[in-house]
Motif scaffolding. Sequence first.
Motif, mmCIF file in Angstrom:
data_model
loop_
_atom_site.group_PDB
_atom_site.id
_atom_site.type_symbol
_atom_site.label_atom_id
_atom_site.label_comp_id
_atom_site.label_asym_id
_atom_site.label_seq_id
_atom_site.Cartn_x
_atom_site.Cartn_y
_atom_site.Cartn_z
ATOM 1 N N UNK A 90 0.805 -1.228 0.000
ATOM 2 C CA UNK A 90 0.000 0.000 0.000
ATOM 3 C C UNK A 90 0.837 1.276 0.000
ATOM 4 N N UNK A 91 2.179 1.181 -0.021
ATOM 5 C CA UNK A 91 3.035 2.363 0.120
ATOM 6 C C UNK A 91 3.247 3.010 -1.244
ATOM 7 N N UNK A 92 2.287 3.836 -1.650
ATOM 8 C CA UNK A 92 2.330 4.448 -2.982
ATOM 9 C C UNK A 92 3.578 5.310 -3.153
ATOM 10 N N UNK A 93 3.893 6.133 -2.154
ATOM 11 C CA UNK A 93 5.056 7.017 -2.272
ATOM 12 C C UNK A 93 6.344 6.224 -2.411
ATOM 13 N N UNK A 94 6.476 5.139 -1.671
ATOM 14 C CA UNK A 94 7.675 4.300 -1.791
ATOM 15 C C UNK A 94 7.792 3.731 -3.196
ATOM 16 N N UNK A 95 6.686 3.220 -3.731
ATOM 17 C CA UNK A 95 6.710 2.697 -5.093
ATOM 18 C C UNK A 95 7.027 3.769 -6.109
ATOM 19 N N UNK A 96 6.467 4.965 -5.912
ATOM 20 C CA UNK A 96 6.720 6.068 -6.841
ATOM 21 C C UNK A 96 8.193 6.457 -6.841
ATOM 22 N N UNK A 97 8.815 6.480 -5.673
ATOM 23 C CA UNK A 97 10.231 6.843 -5.607
ATOM 24 C C UNK A 97 11.110 5.750 -6.210
ATOM 25 N N UNK A 98 10.714 4.482 -6.036
ATOM 26 C CA UNK A 98 11.464 3.403 -6.689
ATOM 27 C C UNK A 98 11.434 3.572 -8.196
ATOM 28 N N UNK A 111 8.240 11.478 -22.499
ATOM 29 C CA UNK A 111 9.074 12.130 -23.490
ATOM 30 C C UNK A 111 10.229 11.274 -23.972
ATOM 31 N N UNK A 112 10.739 10.368 -23.127
ATOM 32 C CA UNK A 112 11.851 9.506 -23.546
ATOM 33 C C UNK A 112 11.394 8.405 -24.484
ATOM 34 N N UNK A 113 10.069 8.140 -24.481
ATOM 35 C CA UNK A 113 9.546 7.080 -25.324
ATOM 36 C C UNK A 113 9.022 5.886 -24.574
ATOM 37 N N UNK A 114 9.185 5.863 -23.251
ATOM 38 C CA UNK A 114 8.641 4.776 -22.442
ATOM 39 C C UNK A 114 7.129 4.924 -22.309
ATOM 40 N N UNK A 115 6.470 3.825 -21.952
ATOM 41 C CA UNK A 115 5.071 3.871 -21.538
ATOM 42 C C UNK A 115 4.983 3.261 -20.145
ATOM 43 N N UNK A 116 4.390 3.997 -19.226
ATOM 44 C CA UNK A 116 4.193 3.536 -17.855
ATOM 45 C C UNK A 116 2.756 3.072 -17.707
ATOM 46 N N UNK A 117 2.566 1.937 -17.064
ATOM 47 C CA UNK A 117 1.247 1.337 -16.916
ATOM 48 C C UNK A 117 0.978 1.103 -15.436
ATOM 49 N N UNK A 118 -0.201 1.536 -14.973
ATOM 50 C CA UNK A 118 -0.540 1.315 -13.576
ATOM 51 C C UNK A 118 -1.756 2.118 -13.170
ATOM 52 N N UNK A 119 -2.029 2.196 -11.886
ATOM 53 C CA UNK A 119 -3.186 2.940 -11.406
ATOM 54 C C UNK A 119 -2.926 4.441 -11.395
ATOM 55 N N UNK A 120 -3.988 5.204 -11.597
ATOM 56 C CA UNK A 120 -3.900 6.665 -11.542
ATOM 57 C C UNK A 120 -4.086 7.109 -10.091
ATOM 58 N N UNK A 121 -3.029 6.908 -9.298
ATOM 59 C CA UNK A 121 -3.073 7.294 -7.885
ATOM 60 C C UNK A 121 -1.824 8.061 -7.458
ATOM 61 N N UNK A 122 -1.091 8.601 -8.437
ATOM 62 C CA UNK A 122 0.144 9.322 -8.158
ATOM 63 C C UNK A 122 1.394 8.487 -8.314
ATOM 64 N N UNK A 123 1.235 7.171 -8.401
ATOM 65 C CA UNK A 123 2.378 6.261 -8.448
ATOM 66 C C UNK A 123 3.299 6.517 -9.638
ATOM 67 N N UNK A 124 2.730 6.812 -10.785
ATOM 68 C CA UNK A 124 3.501 6.891 -12.028
ATOM 69 C C UNK A 124 4.054 8.283 -12.321
ATOM 70 N N UNK A 125 3.527 9.297 -11.659
ATOM 71 C CA UNK A 125 3.821 10.674 -12.053
ATOM 72 C C UNK A 125 5.287 11.065 -11.852
ATOM 73 N N UNK A 126 5.902 10.810 -10.690
ATOM 74 C CA UNK A 126 7.319 11.202 -10.549
ATOM 75 C C UNK A 126 8.225 10.555 -11.583
ATOM 76 N N UNK A 127 7.992 9.280 -11.895
ATOM 77 C CA UNK A 127 8.815 8.615 -12.900
ATOM 78 C C UNK A 127 8.582 9.207 -14.277
ATOM 79 N N UNK A 128 7.325 9.522 -14.594
ATOM 80 C CA UNK A 128 7.037 10.145 -15.893
ATOM 81 C C UNK A 128 7.783 11.464 -16.028
ATOM 82 N N UNK A 129 7.813 12.245 -14.962
ATOM 83 C CA UNK A 129 8.535 13.514 -14.995
ATOM 84 C C UNK A 129 10.027 13.285 -15.206
ATOM 85 N N UNK A 130 10.566 12.235 -14.592
ATOM 86 C CA UNK A 130 11.997 11.937 -14.744
ATOM 87 C C UNK A 130 12.332 11.418 -16.135
#
Length: 282
Positions: free
Chosen positions: A45-53, A86-105
């Motif tokens: 359940x640790x969304x922030x931990x997953x997002x930082x990973x 922007x790099x060309x990757x596609x991130x797949x997952x729930x829309x709960x904030x998990x993917x946003x930091x990685x997308x920005x990176x």
Amino acid sequence: MPDDRPFVSLATDFGAAYTAICAGVVHRIAPQATVLVLSDEVTPYAIAEGAMLLRQALPYLPVGVHVGIVDPGVGTPRRPVAVETGRGDVLVGPDNGLLVPAAEALGGVVRAHCLEEPEFRLPEVSTSFHGRDIFSPAAAHLARGVDIARLGPPAGDLLPLDVPAPVVRGGALTAAALYVDRFGSLILHARPDDLAAALGPLEYGTALRVTHPGGTLRATFEETYGSVTPGEPLLWVDSSGQLGLAVNQGSAAERTELRAGDTVTLRVDGKPDGDGAAGLAD
């Protein structure tokens, strides 16, 4: 996506068995893909931990499809999404904030689509295992070259990661703990520029006072763990550029009884608080 041997990664809080099932679904639909389990050990359940990973790891992985699943809202109206970067990757997952930091990176969000088309799901979708039934099939079809727009309608704005921003005020920096790593270090939602804005330029060895809900801890600002003796606390900058509170060869989480989401306030030791009161001893 590369034409030969597309790359798919998986990061979950599922543990090994359920994550292996997701990997198996990807292999069945896209047998030519290379599938890497980045982690199945995110704290449940640790969304922030997953997002930082994801934010820390994905820039070092090949361009590909990256599945992130830390999904306490599974089965609710929260949206399953695919996010092109922007790099060309596609991130797949729930829309709960998990993917946003990685997308920005990875160069920012180019487009995002909801995963709604039955063609790109398993025939039967459970209410509790969208990793198997929705996310992994979508990732596999993307790896095979399916355009993201075929998966469903545009998602619009994605939910941001729900973590309080660091606060700089009165010669102090207040920051939330994003997660506790396996060594018991507290990784904070603050970076060196936040520390400098609050406390000014700091030399290594500067003594700090760390105030937290359970009391006060003395620590020094250091470049490495080994700069202090075993058992001594320190503040350092981790490999992802975040500030972290650690104990050399020990656990800062155990020492302070802090958990993810708790806040700490950092001050230079010996300087008065914003209200003029000097800090108390340990």
